[in-house]
Structure formats: C-alpha cells, structure tokens
Motif scaffolding. Structure first.
Motif, PDB file in Angstrom:
ATOM      1  N   GLY A  66       0.694  -1.374  -0.119  1.00  0.00           N
ATOM      2  CA  GLY A  66       0.270  -0.343  -0.050  1.00  0.00           C
ATOM      3  C   GLY A  66       0.999   1.061   0.012  1.00  0.00           C
ATOM      4  O   GLY A  66       0.649   2.777  -1.081  1.00  0.00           O
ATOM      5  N   SER A  67       2.187   1.062   0.877  1.00  0.00           N
ATOM      6  CA  SER A  67       2.847   2.528   0.598  1.00  0.00           C
ATOM      7  C   SER A  67       3.361   2.550  -0.753  1.00  0.00           C
ATOM      8  O   SER A  67       3.624   3.776  -0.927  1.00  0.00           O
ATOM      9  CB  SER A  67       4.272   2.237   2.085  1.00  0.00           C
ATOM     10  OG  SER A  67       2.926   2.338   3.024  1.00  0.00           O
ATOM     11  N   ILE A  68       3.615   1.027  -1.233  1.00  0.00           N
ATOM     12  CA  ILE A  68       4.589   1.682  -2.901  1.00  0.00           C
ATOM     13  C   ILE A  68       3.455   2.124  -3.320  1.00  0.00           C
ATOM     14  O   ILE A  68       3.806   3.180  -4.503  1.00  0.00           O
ATOM     15  CB  ILE A  68       4.808   0.150  -3.299  1.00  0.00           C
ATOM     16  CG1 ILE A  68       6.258  -0.327  -2.400  1.00  0.00           C
ATOM     17  CG2 ILE A  68       5.288  -0.143  -4.361  1.00  0.00           C
ATOM     18  CD1 ILE A  68       6.265  -1.882  -2.149  1.00  0.00           C
ATOM     19  N   ASP A 141      -1.693   1.496  10.176  1.00  0.00           N
ATOM     20  CA  ASP A 141      -1.385   1.696   9.139  1.00  0.00           C
ATOM     21  C   ASP A 141      -2.094   1.252   7.430  1.00  0.00           C
ATOM     22  O   ASP A 141      -1.950   1.483   6.744  1.00  0.00           O
ATOM     23  CB  ASP A 141       0.794   0.810   9.132  1.00  0.00           C
ATOM     24  CG  ASP A 141       1.367   1.762   7.700  1.00  0.00           C
ATOM     25  OD1 ASP A 141       1.425   2.967   7.907  1.00  0.00           O
ATOM     26  OD2 ASP A 141       1.838   0.841   7.030  1.00  0.00           O
ATOM     27  N   LEU A 142      -2.873   0.115   8.359  1.00  0.00           N
ATOM     28  CA  LEU A 142      -3.001  -0.724   6.729  1.00  0.00           C
ATOM     29  C   LEU A 142      -4.438  -0.317   6.982  1.00  0.00           C
ATOM     30  O   LEU A 142      -4.760   0.091   5.606  1.00  0.00           O
ATOM     31  CB  LEU A 142      -3.785  -1.855   7.723  1.00  0.00           C
ATOM     32  CG  LEU A 142      -4.609  -3.006   6.602  1.00  0.00           C
ATOM     33  CD1 LEU A 142      -3.178  -3.069   5.504  1.00  0.00           C
ATOM     34  CD2 LEU A 142      -4.073  -4.478   7.438  1.00  0.00           C
ATOM     35  N   LEU A 186      -5.766  -6.763  -3.881  1.00  0.00           N
ATOM     36  CA  LEU A 186      -4.712  -7.869  -3.258  1.00  0.00           C
ATOM     37  C   LEU A 186      -4.881  -8.218  -1.308  1.00  0.00           C
ATOM     38  O   LEU A 186      -4.822  -8.422  -0.311  1.00  0.00           O
ATOM     39  CB  LEU A 186      -3.354  -7.102  -2.950  1.00  0.00           C
ATOM     40  CG  LEU A 186      -2.157  -7.358  -2.171  1.00  0.00           C
ATOM     41  CD1 LEU A 186      -1.398  -8.520  -2.996  1.00  0.00           C
ATOM     42  CD2 LEU A 186      -0.877  -6.290  -2.014  1.00  0.00           C
ATOM     43  N   GLN A 187      -5.843  -7.132  -0.848  1.00  0.00           N
ATOM     44  CA  GLN A 187      -5.560  -7.186   0.765  1.00  0.00           C
ATOM     45  C   GLN A 187      -7.187  -7.933   0.652  1.00  0.00           C
ATOM     46  O   GLN A 187      -6.736  -8.355   1.451  1.00  0.00           O
ATOM     47  CB  GLN A 187      -6.774  -5.725   0.572  1.00  0.00           C
ATOM     48  CG  GLN A 187      -6.118  -4.582  -0.020  1.00  0.00           C
ATOM     49  CD  GLN A 187      -7.178  -3.187   0.345  1.00  0.00           C
ATOM     50  OE1 GLN A 187      -8.497  -3.096   1.092  1.00  0.00           O
ATOM     51  NE2 GLN A 187      -6.654  -2.787  -0.699  1.00  0.00           N
ATOM     52  N   VAL A 204     -14.330  -6.422   4.281  1.00  0.00           N
ATOM     53  CA  VAL A 204     -13.115  -5.775   3.556  1.00  0.00           C
ATOM     54  C   VAL A 204     -13.577  -6.660   2.210  1.00  0.00           C
ATOM     55  O   VAL A 204     -12.941  -5.934   1.543  1.00  0.00           O
ATOM     56  CB  VAL A 204     -11.523  -6.914   4.190  1.00  0.00           C
ATOM     57  CG1 VAL A 204     -10.873  -7.738   2.824  1.00  0.00           C
ATOM     58  CG2 VAL A 204     -11.183  -6.690   5.376  1.00  0.00           C
ATOM     59  N   VAL A 205     -13.968  -7.744   1.559  1.00  0.00           N
ATOM     60  CA  VAL A 205     -14.737  -7.878   0.377  1.00  0.00           C
ATOM     61  C   VAL A 205     -14.793  -6.577   0.104  1.00  0.00           C
ATOM     62  O   VAL A 205     -15.577  -6.450  -1.170  1.00  0.00           O
ATOM     63  CB  VAL A 205     -15.807  -9.062   0.422  1.00  0.00           C
ATOM     64  CG1 VAL A 205     -16.021  -9.741  -0.268  1.00  0.00           C
ATOM     65  CG2 VAL A 205     -14.857 -10.599   0.510  1.00  0.00           C
ATOM     66  N   GLY A 206     -16.436  -6.067   0.444  1.00  0.00           N
ATOM     67  CA  GLY A 206     -17.657  -5.342  -0.026  1.00  0.00           C
ATOM     68  C   GLY A 206     -16.732  -4.033   0.357  1.00  0.00           C
ATOM     69  O   GLY A 206     -16.778  -3.551  -1.428  1.00  0.00           O
ATOM     70  N   HIS A 207     -15.551  -3.273   0.279  1.00  0.00           N
ATOM     71  CA  HIS A 207     -14.506  -2.427   0.229  1.00  0.00           C
ATOM     72  C   HIS A 207     -14.142  -2.522  -1.109  1.00  0.00           C
ATOM     73  O   HIS A 207     -13.570  -1.556  -1.481  1.00  0.00           O
ATOM     74  CB  HIS A 207     -13.437  -2.657   1.507  1.00  0.00           C
ATOM     75  CG  HIS A 207     -11.884  -1.935   0.663  1.00  0.00           C
ATOM     76  ND1 HIS A 207     -11.757  -0.899   0.382  1.00  0.00           N
ATOM     77  CD2 HIS A 207     -11.059  -2.125   0.393  1.00  0.00           C
ATOM     78  CE1 HIS A 207     -10.880   0.120   0.420  1.00  0.00           C
ATOM     79  NE2 HIS A 207     -10.047  -0.892  -0.356  1.00  0.00           N
TER      80      HIS A 207
END
Length: 222
Positions: A66-68, A141-142, A186-187, A204-207
């Motif tokens: 995510g940072s990348i 962070d996540l 990827l999440q 998570v899946v909904g996002h």
C-alpha cells in the motif's frame, strides 16, 4: 520530481518533508517493512504467539505494498495535466486520513465492544502490551492505506465525470485506476484470517468490490 506539499498524501509529506531526512521512497518502504516484520517475528517468538505471526506478516506485506502504491498513485496523479481542483480534491483535502481514522475506529469498536474472538484466537485472553501496541500500529497503517485506496477511487470517478483529460493522460489515468483495483484485490489476502469473523470479512470484501466497481466505472468513462 519536486513536490508541492499541498499536492501530496499526508504519508508522503511525513516521509519527504522532514528536514534532513532525505531518504528515497524505496528506502522508506523498506524501513517500514523491516521494522514491522522484525517486530512481528520477535514478539511472536518471545511470547510464543506463532499463530499471530502469519496474520501479522500478511498485514505488514499488504501495508508495505500500500505504501508503494501510494507513492505511485501520488506521482502519477501529479504528472497529469488536470486542473488544480482535481489535485486539491485528491491531496489537499486529506480525506484519506479521515477515511483511515473512521475505518480504524470502526475496527477497534468491533474488536473491543462487538466481538473479541479474533484477538483471543491470535493472542489469547490476556495479550501482552507490546503485542497490542504493535498490532494497533500495523492496523492503523493498514486502514490508512485502505482509506487512501477508497478515496483515490472516489476522486477517480469524479475526475472521469468532470474532467476531460488529454489522450496522453487518458492512458495514464486508466493505468492508475487499474493499479488501485490491483491493490484492493491484494487486500483479499487478509480473508483467510477473517473466515470466522463475518462482519470483518464482509467489510473487506465489500471494500474491494466497491473500489473495483468505482475504478472500473472511471476507466470506462475516461
């Protein structure tokens, strides 16, 4: 590339705006990954919490990617010849921080007040304080990266509807939107650890689905 710190993510401002720090983006991500991963493994070994090490490692990897992606999305959007309103909306509003905070608070509310079984499964009934501290740091962070992904998707749709991009920019914005979809997919690596947590699993899946739908719509409209 020279960066105006009104046109950066808050994360980028922290990395690049500290006087005398002067580290590259790759070095910043590498330091983030190494520190978090060493902490996960060291605390897992010291407290015998090996069940949590794999979950922690996956979370650290997703956050590092995510940072990348934040660096790539930031640099790519700054190269666009879009009007100032676009960049001000994307960066200057700092909405990604707001979304990250809301997601983090919602997660803590679930873990503390709604259902503590996930914490019990990973850390036992009395998790050590250093483990809790590192876990909250990684989760923040996540969730910040997830909030940024969502805000990027929303602004991408706004851009597709309200801004006519040049042919040269069109291919770039489509690639940026596709990368955002890729990061959201990827999440799904977090899913195996959430199979017994239907609320978090659905979130998570909904996002991921929401980001994919919004970004795909933006791509089609560009």
């Amino acid at each position: 590339m020279s960066r105006n710190y009104g046109e950066t993510w808050v994360y980028e401002s922290l990395v690049g705006g500290i006087p005398g720090l002067g580290i590259s983006r790759a070095a910043a991500v590498a330091i983030q990954f190494v520190l978090f991963q060493v902490g996960v493994v060291a605390l897992g070994w010291y407290y015998g919490l090996w069940n949590a090490v794999l979950a922690g490692t996956v979370a650290v990897v997703v956050a590092a990617v995510g940072s990348i992606e934040m660096h790539r999305l930031g640099a790519g959007n700054r190269r666009l010849s879009t009007p100032p309103e676009h960049k001000r909306l994307l960066f200057g509003s700092s909405i990604e921080i707001v979304l990250g905070v809301l997601a983090f608070i919602a997660l803590l509310t679930y873990l503390i007040a709604w259902d503590g079984t996930l914490l019990d499964r990973l850390f036992g009934p009395r998790p050590p304080l250093p483990v809790v501290y590192l876990t909250l740091l990684i989760l923040w962070d996540l969730t910040y990266r997830i909030g940024t992904s969502w805000w990027s998707a929303v602004v991408a749709l706004w851009r597709a509807v309200n801004v006519e991009v040049s042919p040269a920019d069109a291919s770039l914005v489509r690639r940026l939107d596709a990368e955002n979809i890729g990061f959201s997919v990827l999440q799904l690596a977090l899913v195996p650890f959430l199979l017994e947590e239907p609320v978090l699993l659905g979130a998570v899946v909904g996002h991921v689905l929401a980001v994919a739908i919004v970004c795909t719509t933006a791509i089609l409209l560009t």
